[in-house]
Design an enzyme around this catalytic site. Structure first.
Site, PDB file in Angstrom:
ATOM      1  CG  HIS A   1     -55.960  45.141  30.561  1.00  0.00           C
ATOM      2  ND1 HIS A   1     -54.949  44.698  31.384  1.00  0.00           N
ATOM      3  CD2 HIS A   1     -56.925  44.191  30.632  1.00  0.00           C
ATOM      4  CE1 HIS A   1     -55.267  43.525  31.903  1.00  0.00           C
ATOM      5  NE2 HIS A   1     -56.469  43.199  31.462  1.00  0.00           N
TER       6      HIS A   1
ATOM      7  CD  GLU B   1     -74.450  53.852  11.020  1.00  0.00           C
ATOM      8  OE1 GLU B   1     -75.064  53.144  11.833  1.00  0.00           O
ATOM      9  OE2 GLU B   1     -74.468  53.629   9.804  1.00  0.00           O
TER      10      GLU B   1
ATOM     11  CG  ASN C   1     -72.571  53.657  -8.378  1.00  0.00           C
ATOM     12  OD1 ASN C   1     -73.307  52.705  -8.237  1.00  0.00           O
ATOM     13  ND2 ASN C   1     -71.692  53.975  -7.476  1.00  0.00           N
ATOM     14  N   GLY C   2     -69.188  54.617  -9.048  1.00  0.00           N
ATOM     15  CA  GLY C   2     -67.987  53.786  -8.972  1.00  0.00           C
ATOM     16  C   GLY C   2     -66.748  54.662  -8.969  1.00  0.00           C
TER      17      GLY C   2
ATOM     18  CD  GLU D   1     -75.249  47.758  15.251  1.00  0.00           C
ATOM     19  OE1 GLU D   1     -74.173  47.768  14.616  1.00  0.00           O
ATOM     20  OE2 GLU D   1     -76.216  48.490  14.938  1.00  0.00           O
TER      21      GLU D   1
ATOM     22  CE  LYS E   1     -77.130  51.439  13.712  1.00  0.00           C
ATOM     23  NZ  LYS E   1     -76.948  50.199  12.995  1.00  0.00           N
TER      24      LYS E   1
ATOM     25  CD1 TRP F   1     -71.597  59.434   0.472  1.00  0.00           C
ATOM     26  CD2 TRP F   1     -69.902  58.332  -0.480  1.00  0.00           C
ATOM     27  NE1 TRP F   1     -70.717  59.083   1.452  1.00  0.00           N
ATOM     28  CE2 TRP F   1     -69.675  58.407   0.915  1.00  0.00           C
ATOM     29  CE3 TRP F   1     -68.957  57.688  -1.273  1.00  0.00           C
ATOM     30  CZ2 TRP F   1     -68.547  57.873   1.524  1.00  0.00           C
ATOM     31  CZ3 TRP F   1     -67.830  57.138  -0.665  1.00  0.00           C
ATOM     32  CH2 TRP F   1     -67.644  57.231   0.710  1.00  0.00           C
TER      33      TRP F   1
ATOM     34  CB  CYS G   1     -73.246  57.560  -7.058  1.00  0.00           C
ATOM     35  SG  CYS G   1     -71.757  58.403  -6.501  1.00  0.00           S
TER      36      CYS G   1
ATOM     37  NE  ARG H   1     -76.909  53.200  -5.541  1.00  0.00           N
ATOM     38  CZ  ARG H   1     -76.447  51.972  -5.378  1.00  0.00           C
ATOM     39  NH1 ARG H   1     -77.165  51.073  -4.744  1.00  0.00           N
ATOM     40  NH2 ARG H   1     -75.260  51.631  -5.838  1.00  0.00           N
TER      41      ARG H   1
ATOM     42  CE  LYS I   1     -79.920  50.667   4.468  1.00  0.00           C
ATOM     43  NZ  LYS I   1     -79.723  50.359   5.896  1.00  0.00           N
TER      44      LYS I   1
HETATM   45  C1  AGP Z   1     -75.165  50.198   9.544  1.00  0.00           C
HETATM   46  O1  AGP Z   1     -75.930  50.982  10.394  1.00  0.00           O
HETATM   47  C2  AGP Z   1     -74.242  50.946   8.694  1.00  0.00           C
HETATM   48  N1  AGP Z   1     -74.903  51.910   7.905  1.00  0.00           N
HETATM   49  C3  AGP Z   1     -73.184  50.185   7.934  1.00  0.00           C
HETATM   50  O2  AGP Z   1     -72.181  49.844   8.850  1.00  0.00           O
HETATM   51  C4  AGP Z   1     -73.599  48.928   7.143  1.00  0.00           C
HETATM   52  O3  AGP Z   1     -74.000  47.923   8.031  1.00  0.00           O
HETATM   53  C5  AGP Z   1     -72.427  48.454   6.269  1.00  0.00           C
HETATM   54  O4  AGP Z   1     -72.059  49.472   5.384  1.00  0.00           O
HETATM   55  C6  AGP Z   1     -72.728  47.190   5.524  1.00  0.00           C
HETATM   56  O5  AGP Z   1     -73.785  47.356   4.623  1.00  0.00           O
HETATM   57  P1  AGP Z   1     -74.503  46.085   3.980  1.00  0.00           P
HETATM   58  O6  AGP Z   1     -75.165  45.353   5.093  1.00  0.00           O
HETATM   59  O7  AGP Z   1     -75.465  46.663   2.995  1.00  0.00           O
HETATM   60  O8  AGP Z   1     -73.433  45.275   3.330  1.00  0.00           O
END
Ligand code: AGP
Length: 605
Positions: free
Chosen positions: A503, A487, A99-100, A480, A484, A73, A2, A27, A600
């Site tokens: 396995h 996501e 926020n929280g 990774e 990506k 969020w 948020c 956010r 984010k």
């Molecule tokens: C990355 O593409 C993601 N959006 C997510 O996994 C991110 O890396 C993770 O939430 C950690 O965020 P930070 O690097 O701001 O701590």
């Protein structure tokens, strides 16, 4: 998550708040709202969806010089207009954004309902607005403190009171909050990015700190009302503001910034004379560096995967045991903290709650933790004290790209530093430094092949599910890559160590299940080609990220990347996977910068 923004001053508050919320959308973006104090009393406007949906809902004339806004969020209650912030107290006087998470929200709600207060939302936040309104304290500041003393959880809040229309009261506990000091005007925000177009003079609040701001002044104080006397600092407004330019998405822009931003990160940090690196921000001298017997990286999501890649770099170059763990798990398992372990907290935002709490847990138990963080002055950077700033510049897209390559380079530098006070020879140190210097151009070469990778993306875009495989240092790359893709394309993607296929997961391989394989030209190349045969024999389509000269005798769609040093190859191999995910998501028409259900900066547990 948020985002919070607030304004008090001589100008119209609504445009300032809307502009700030647009910057904070990363956010959270399932609903947005703002509340202003007008000559006719408080006015709240809220909308489900983006800030642009809020903008479309705003009345033509909404004149006010003080207000607060929020982009949400959802945690408690679905994304509805009623659950969007600001929330208003039962008497209409208090407007509040939060926020929280309030942990004891259920008990507070039950208590307030028993007193006859009706709730208008499902949120944990609304209870706090009612608590402030019913406080008997004499000033708004004291009423806020009184209410907060009954609350447990994490919060950044901004509060306005229609009977005191000259001030905003804010408080921080576990979620970021800054004040922006302007010329007879003041701002509050979750992130300086929301306000740097107005002022570069910023006050970072610490946990447990509160502030009252009016157009001409601000005062910071503790929960016990003692002044903390915080002074503003000047932030680099240009570095914080991000514009999309001619790119189709921020993710695209950020991928293409990598060559330049990596060059900037390396600049002044390579010491060719002694074949080592200068990382003064760590605050560690050679004796300290030698005293560590282990390295442990902690981070979340992609930051954790790059931590895993970094751990293997450290084992390779410094020959000390190293591993990575998700910070979100680490903090909950009562970890054993070893005094001779160097903990590395990895984070783009520097605000990820799980990583921040893990840092605090390490420090509480006497461990030594440094940060590998992008955002200067962020909570994790400040909590760690020492660290390596990534200097990647702002990253807006929810899917992290450029910051991840910076994290990889950060780990490579740390590995050289730790290695050169141990057994890494001068010539091997020099070999890695030369490799690091070539990386920006090699990343550029990969980016130049975007169209080629686009052709490969067709193999993946039609699938429902995709495997990513890699062995040893290729495995974090596969993880990774899968992250990506899922996501931003919403395709199911799963990463496996190549050696584990037989396995179990081999049972899933079939013509409709493509596999993306990481096959560097290293000592494991034959074993990796063996895995390609296992997939091909089951009619599984293959996309292979590899090096020129690697002979693959089965039918594959091939992405060749420039060869680096063996230890640095995995880092470069993450770049085509960024492009691949972007191309697939574009073909599927996804909202690349704002994927569904994500945010984010994950500032909730
Ligand atoms: C990355 O593409 C993601 N959006 C997510 O996994 C991110 O890396 C993770 O939430 C950690 O965020 P930070 O690097 O701001 O701590």
């Amino acid at each position: 998550m948020c985002g919070i923004v607030g304004y008090v001053g001589p100008d119209q508050a609504v445009p300032v708040i809307v502009e700030g919320l647009t910057q904070l959308e990363y956010r959270g973006y399932d609903s947005a709202g703002l509340g202003v104090l007008t000559a006719r009393g408080p006015k709240i406007v809220r909308a489900v969806g983006r800030v642009r949906d809020l903008e479309a809902t705003l009345p033509k004339r909404l004149s006010s010089t003080i207000g607060i806004g929020h982009t949400r969020w959802a945690t408690h209650g679905p994304a509805t207009q009623a659950n969007a912030h600001p929330h208003q107290s039962y008497d209409g006087r208090i407007l509040l954004v939060h926020n929280g998470i309030i942990d004891n929200a259920a008990q507070l709600r039950a208590r307030l309902v028993a007193e006859g207060i009706e709730f208008a939302s499902d949120t944990d936040t609304e209870a706090l607005a009612h608590l402030i309104a019913r406080s008997q304290a004499s000033t708004l500041e004291e009423q806020v403190l009184d209410a907060l003393s009954q609350v447990s959880g994490t919060f950044a809040i901004a509060v306005v009171d229609s009977t005191r229309a000259d001030r905003i009261v804010v408080a921080r506990q576990g979620s970021p909050l800054v004040l922006g000091v302007g010329d007879h005007e003041m701002f509050v925000a979750s992130d300086p990015a929301a306000i740097v177009r107005h002022t570069s003079s910023v006050v970072h609040l610490d946990d447990g700190e509160c502030a009252v701001v009016t157009a001409d002044s601000f005062r910071t104080f503790t929960a016990e009302s003692s002044d903390t006397g915080k002074q503003p600092q000047t932030v680099d407004a240009e570095a914080i503001a991000a514009e999309i330019g001619e790119h189709a998405s921020f993710m695209h822009k950020e991928m293409f910034e990598q060559p330049e931003s990596l060059r900037r990160m390396l600049s002044g940090r390579l010491d060719h004379r002694f074949a080592t690196v200068r990382l003064d921000g760590l605050g560690l001298d050679p004796r300290d560096l030698r005293s560590f017997k282990r390295v442990k990286a902690i981070g979340c999501g992609s930051a954790y995967y790059i931590g895993q890649l970094g751990a293997s770099l450290i084992e390779d170059l410094a020959r000390i045991p190293a591993d990575a763990e998700p910070a979100s798990e680490f903090r909950y398992r009562n970890p054993i903290i070893e005094p001779d372990t160097l903990y590395v907290a990895v984070s783009q935002s520097g605000e990820t709650a799980d990583t921040l709490f893990a840092v605090q847990e390490i420090q509480r138990k006497g461990g030594h933790v440094v940060g590998l963080v992008n955002v200067v002055g962020s909570s994790i950077a400040r909590a760690c004290g020492g660290g390596i700033y990534l200097h990647a510049g702002p990253e807006v897209s929810v899917a992290s790209t450029k910051v991840l390559t910076h994290m990889g380079v950060g780990f490579a530098m740390l590995a050289v530093l730790l290695g050169r006070v141990r057994d890494l020879s001068h010539s091997d140190g020099a070999r890695i430094l030369a490799g690091l210097e070539r990386i920006p151009d090699q990343v550029r070469e990969i980016l130049d092949r975007e169209a080629e990778i686009g052709a490969v993306a067709d193999v993946v875009a039609d699938a429902k599910s995709v495997f990513f495989i890699g062995r040893v240092r290729g495995y974090p790359v596969a993880r990774e890559g899968a992250q990506k893709l899922k996501e931003i394309s919403y395709l199911h993607a799963e990463a496996y160590p190549s050696s584990e296929l037989k396995h179990g997961p081999l049972a899933l391989i079939a013509a409709e299940m493509p596999t993306v394989a990481i096959v560097p030209d290293d000592e494991l190349v034959d074993r990796n080609i063996g895995a390609l045969h296992e997939v091909s024999a089951r009619q599984g389509p293959l996309v292979v990220v590899t090096h020129e000269g690697v002979e693959i005798d089965v039918d594959v769609a091939r992405i060749d990347v420039p060869k680096s040093e063996r230890e640095l190859d995995p880092l470069l191999m993450t770049v085509p996977l960024q492009l691949l995910a972007h191309q697939v998501a574009t073909r599927l028409g996804r909202d690349i910068d704002r994927p569904r259900n994500l945010a984010k900066s994950v500032t909730v547990e």
